[in-house]
Design an enzyme around this catalytic site. Sequence first.
Site: not given
Ligand code: PPS
Ligand code: ADP
Length: 199
Positions: A32-33, A36, A38, A106
């Site tokens: 997921g984004l 999102s 995860k 991913s």
């Molecule tokens: N350009 C860009 N795009 C997306 N995300 C970014 C970027 N730069 C840094 N970050 C941070 O890196 C986390 C994503 O890393 P991933 O290894 O999950 O990405 S990927 O699967 O290779 O696309 C992502 O973490 P999550 O928010 O937990 O998804 C971001 O915190």
């Molecule tokens: N219904 C929900 N389900 C999951 N996360 C939520 C929800 N509502 C609010 N959040 C918040 O959204 C954020 C998600 O961040 P994170 O878990 O780091 O996402 P990701 O790993 O996909 O980047 C957290 O701060 C979490 O507390």
Amino acid sequence: MNENIVWHSAIIDKQTRAQQKGHKPLVLWYTGLSGSGKSTIANAVEARLVELGAHTYLLDGDNIRHGLNRGLSFSDEDRVENIRRIGEVSKLFVDAGLIVSTAFISPFRADRALAKSLLQPGEFVEVYVDTPLEVCEKRDPKGLYEKARRGEIANFTGISSAYEAPEMPEIHLQTASQSIEQSVDQVIDYLVTQGVLKA
Ligand SMILES: Nc1ncnc2c1ncn2[C@@H]1O[C@H](COP(=O)(O)OS(=O)(=O)O)[C@@H](OP(=O)(O)O)[C@H]1O
Ligand SMILES: Nc1ncnc2c1ncn2[C@@H]1O[C@H](COP(=O)(O)OP(=O)(O)O)[C@@H](O)[C@H]1O
């Protein structure tokens, strides 16, 4: 591949380890984004799994990029390599008999399909953390969307880099309308229904 390297079969195999642990090994592949949910959901599910006596391991995007995958960027090519390695590492942990959770954006279908192809049927459970971009952007837990909108981060998923949503995920979580607790219940219910865990 070097032709002088020969695969060595082990005496203790995955089935033996699974029997010892009392549950089936598999990977819960969260996708997921950014923002999102995860990591939040994967951590909460893992805590519940441990309470239920399961043996687990969590691979989280941010953490892995500090170690094993340090040096990989967010270009399409490096994301492919990032996910290829995570697929291989997941396979090793599944072989070790664990319930593995991976929390990586991913973004590309082909890479998730490759990770799935390394495992046996039923061992790859795709969990789509389906949260609209507007909601992720509003949450912006790390302030990254704000930076990306200001043009300070290139190739940001959902803004300047693609995200290909799963077409038939085993588990579909819609976090804009369900709580973290409801998502955890949905994942655990799936595992019980599939006979991975005992209720
Ligand atoms: N350009 C860009 N795009 C997306 N995300 C970014 C970027 N730069 C840094 N970050 C941070 O890196 C986390 C994503 O890393 P991933 O290894 O999950 O990405 S990927 O699967 O290779 O696309 C992502 O973490 P999550 O928010 O937990 O998804 C971001 O915190
Ligand atoms: N219904 C929900 N389900 C999951 N996360 C939520 C929800 N509502 C609010 N959040 C918040 O959204 C954020 C998600 O961040 P994170 O878990 O780091 O996402 P990701 O790993 O996909 O980047 C957290 O701060 C979490 O507390």
